[in-house]
Motif scaffolding. Sequence first.
Motif, PDB file in Angstrom:
ATOM      1  N   GLU A  28     -10.317 -20.883  12.327  1.00  0.00           N
ATOM      2  CA  GLU A  28      -9.804 -20.752  11.055  1.00  0.00           C
ATOM      3  C   GLU A  28      -9.921 -19.113  10.677  1.00  0.00           C
ATOM      4  N   VAL A  29     -10.749 -18.524  11.638  1.00  0.00           N
ATOM      5  CA  VAL A  29     -10.800 -16.908  11.289  1.00  0.00           C
ATOM      6  C   VAL A  29      -9.492 -16.096  11.054  1.00  0.00           C
ATOM      7  N   TRP A  30      -8.612 -16.617  12.205  1.00  0.00           N
ATOM      8  CA  TRP A  30      -7.255 -15.963  12.149  1.00  0.00           C
ATOM      9  C   TRP A  30      -6.554 -16.195  10.833  1.00  0.00           C
ATOM     10  N   GLY A  31      -6.535 -17.332  10.402  1.00  0.00           N
ATOM     11  CA  GLY A  31      -5.753 -17.611   9.079  1.00  0.00           C
ATOM     12  C   GLY A  31      -6.164 -16.669   8.050  1.00  0.00           C
ATOM     13  N   ILE A  32      -7.694 -16.736   7.960  1.00  0.00           N
ATOM     14  CA  ILE A  32      -8.361 -15.949   6.616  1.00  0.00           C
ATOM     15  C   ILE A  32      -7.877 -14.612   6.862  1.00  0.00           C
ATOM     16  N   ALA A  33      -7.944 -13.916   8.126  1.00  0.00           N
ATOM     17  CA  ALA A  33      -7.637 -12.648   8.377  1.00  0.00           C
ATOM     18  C   ALA A  33      -5.945 -12.355   7.847  1.00  0.00           C
ATOM     19  N   LEU A  34      -5.196 -13.103   8.477  1.00  0.00           N
ATOM     20  CA  LEU A  34      -3.967 -13.124   8.017  1.00  0.00           C
ATOM     21  C   LEU A  34      -3.506 -13.118   6.489  1.00  0.00           C
ATOM     22  N   VAL A  35      -4.196 -14.066   5.786  1.00  0.00           N
ATOM     23  CA  VAL A  35      -3.941 -13.850   4.138  1.00  0.00           C
ATOM     24  C   VAL A  35      -4.703 -12.628   3.816  1.00  0.00           C
ATOM     25  N   LEU A  36      -5.747 -12.107   4.197  1.00  0.00           N
ATOM     26  CA  LEU A  36      -6.323 -10.686   4.020  1.00  0.00           C
ATOM     27  C   LEU A  36      -5.078  -9.547   4.188  1.00  0.00           C
ATOM     28  N   VAL A  37      -4.526  -9.613   5.370  1.00  0.00           N
ATOM     29  CA  VAL A  37      -3.652  -8.510   5.536  1.00  0.00           C
ATOM     30  C   VAL A  37      -2.476  -8.650   4.776  1.00  0.00           C
ATOM     31  N   VAL A  38      -1.925  -9.931   4.656  1.00  0.00           N
ATOM     32  CA  VAL A  38      -0.736 -10.028   3.695  1.00  0.00           C
ATOM     33  C   VAL A  38      -1.114  -9.281   2.489  1.00  0.00           C
ATOM     34  N   PHE A  39      -2.334  -9.752   2.073  1.00  0.00           N
ATOM     35  CA  PHE A  39      -2.717  -9.471   0.516  1.00  0.00           C
ATOM     36  C   PHE A  39      -2.659  -7.849   0.402  1.00  0.00           C
ATOM     37  N   VAL A  40      -3.187  -7.240   1.349  1.00  0.00           N
ATOM     38  CA  VAL A  40      -3.529  -5.877   1.292  1.00  0.00           C
ATOM     39  C   VAL A  40      -1.786  -5.048   1.542  1.00  0.00           C
ATOM     40  N   PHE A  41      -1.338  -5.773   2.319  1.00  0.00           N
ATOM     41  CA  PHE A  41       0.205  -5.083   2.459  1.00  0.00           C
ATOM     42  C   PHE A  41       0.907  -5.393   1.289  1.00  0.00           C
ATOM     43  N   VAL A  42       0.882  -6.545   0.580  1.00  0.00           N
ATOM     44  CA  VAL A  42       1.704  -6.557  -0.510  1.00  0.00           C
ATOM     45  C   VAL A  42       1.232  -5.693  -1.681  1.00  0.00           C
ATOM     46  N   LEU A  43       0.012  -5.302  -1.772  1.00  0.00           N
ATOM     47  CA  LEU A  43      -0.446  -4.433  -2.792  1.00  0.00           C
ATOM     48  C   LEU A  43      -0.107  -3.097  -2.406  1.00  0.00           C
ATOM     49  N   SER A  44      -0.099  -2.469  -1.191  1.00  0.00           N
ATOM     50  CA  SER A  44       0.395  -1.351  -0.666  1.00  0.00           C
ATOM     51  C   SER A  44       1.806  -0.869  -0.890  1.00  0.00           C
ATOM     52  N   LEU A  45       2.519  -1.854  -0.610  1.00  0.00           N
ATOM     53  CA  LEU A  45       4.092  -2.066  -0.600  1.00  0.00           C
ATOM     54  C   LEU A  45       4.201  -2.071  -1.967  1.00  0.00           C
ATOM     55  N   SER A  46       3.885  -2.628  -2.847  1.00  0.00           N
ATOM     56  CA  SER A  46       4.259  -2.495  -4.590  1.00  0.00           C
ATOM     57  C   SER A  46       3.854  -1.333  -4.862  1.00  0.00           C
ATOM     58  N   ALA A  47       2.865  -0.774  -4.555  1.00  0.00           N
ATOM     59  CA  ALA A  47       2.321   0.540  -5.149  1.00  0.00           C
ATOM     60  C   ALA A  47       3.591   1.646  -4.631  1.00  0.00           C
ATOM     61  N   ARG A  48       3.973   1.501  -3.390  1.00  0.00           N
ATOM     62  CA  ARG A  48       5.032   2.327  -2.997  1.00  0.00           C
ATOM     63  C   ARG A  48       6.248   2.459  -3.765  1.00  0.00           C
ATOM     64  N   ILE A  49       6.713   1.067  -3.801  1.00  0.00           N
ATOM     65  CA  ILE A  49       7.798   0.880  -4.211  1.00  0.00           C
ATOM     66  C   ILE A  49       7.907   1.452  -5.794  1.00  0.00           C
ATOM     67  N   TRP A  50       6.912   1.104  -6.725  1.00  0.00           N
ATOM     68  CA  TRP A  50       6.711   1.421  -8.147  1.00  0.00           C
ATOM     69  C   TRP A  50       6.565   3.092  -7.957  1.00  0.00           C
ATOM     70  N   ALA A  51       5.941   3.693  -7.017  1.00  0.00           N
ATOM     71  CA  ALA A  51       5.959   5.048  -7.068  1.00  0.00           C
ATOM     72  C   ALA A  51       7.327   5.606  -6.956  1.00  0.00           C
ATOM     73  N   SER A  52       8.135   4.949  -6.001  1.00  0.00           N
ATOM     74  CA  SER A  52       9.262   5.526  -5.627  1.00  0.00           C
ATOM     75  C   SER A  52      10.387   5.393  -6.820  1.00  0.00           C
ATOM     76  N   ARG A  53      10.193   4.111  -7.525  1.00  0.00           N
ATOM     77  CA  ARG A  53      11.151   4.038  -8.745  1.00  0.00           C
ATOM     78  C   ARG A  53      10.845   4.837  -9.845  1.00  0.00           C
ATOM     79  N   LYS A  54       9.559   5.028  -9.956  1.00  0.00           N
ATOM     80  CA  LYS A  54       8.842   6.096 -11.087  1.00  0.00           C
ATOM     81  C   LYS A  54       9.444   7.413 -10.782  1.00  0.00           C
ATOM     82  N   GLN A  55       9.381   7.910  -9.646  1.00  0.00           N
ATOM     83  CA  GLN A  55       9.689   9.136  -9.200  1.00  0.00           C
ATOM     84  C   GLN A  55      11.169   9.339  -9.474  1.00  0.00           C
TER      85      GLN A  55
END
Length: 310
Positions: free
Chosen positions: A280-307
């Motif tokens: 089950e560790v691999w599933g939890i790790a995948l959820v965590l990675v996807v969560f962090v990736f979505v946050l980072s990608l959202s920040a970059r997209i928002w910053a790009s559009r704002k710029q």
Amino acid sequence: MSNMIELEEPEATGHQMRDEIRTISDRVRRRRQLRSKIMVTLCAIALAITAVPLILLLYQLFNRGLPVVLHTGFYTQLPQTPTLITPNATGGVSNAIIGTLVLSLYASIMAIPIGVLVGIYLAESDSKLATSLRVISQTMAGAPSILMGLFAFSFVVRDLHIGFSALAGSFALAVLMLPVIIISSEIAVRGVPNTLREAGLALGAKPHKVSMKIVLPAAVTGIVTGIILAISRAIGETAPVLLVIGGGYINSWKPLDPVAALPLSIYENAKSEWPSLRTEVWGIALVLVVFVFVLSLSARIWASRKQQAR
């Protein structure tokens, strides 16, 4: 006749000089092109070497984690302890998902206002206090994250008698996030052109009004990007929350209740003797990675559009 020879000699000499200059420039150009190709090749090799571990890690995450996360109960059920009768029982990680969201929310409420205000102060002031705060924030940014957990355990859990709770874990993560937010906010505010400040002051606005109404909106893109990066870093930390959150097996949003977290669930399941929990560790790790990736990608997209809008 002698005059014609005298005229031809300088012309011949000019042609020879041009040929020599052309030969030398071609030689230099070929040498520079060769060096450029060598450096580009070395950079490509370094990039490939760097990408190999990342690709292997992502392959392992998706290969072992997808079968786990595709079950609906993984997100909605509480964890179960396997027994000799039900050795494959694992349940879900709903408590860890909710606990991670709770910790991130409360830590952001604590860290973001203080971090942004201190970052603005450091960018706008050259006083001794500002210099001291800058040194402290840079030192905290390089400190081991386990120290934040020890500090939260000593101050919140033991001295304030709050106990193991989401509040103690949020405090530890807030202390971890503060230097990142402070440094990124200072850099973003310093990147605002001085002409904007001078224009505001020339119109008679007070310095604090210029900072809040002119400088801060111009620097909001960099500030928000730094905040998202700080949250992403805090979400994946195990050491600060290991000693203070208690690892509760309930779904609770209350700040004084013990909570679980995705990194802590990875740590506890990885050292378990039951194979089902280690899987089950691999599933939890995948959820965590996807969560962090979505946050980072959202920040970059928002910053790009704002710029682009600016």
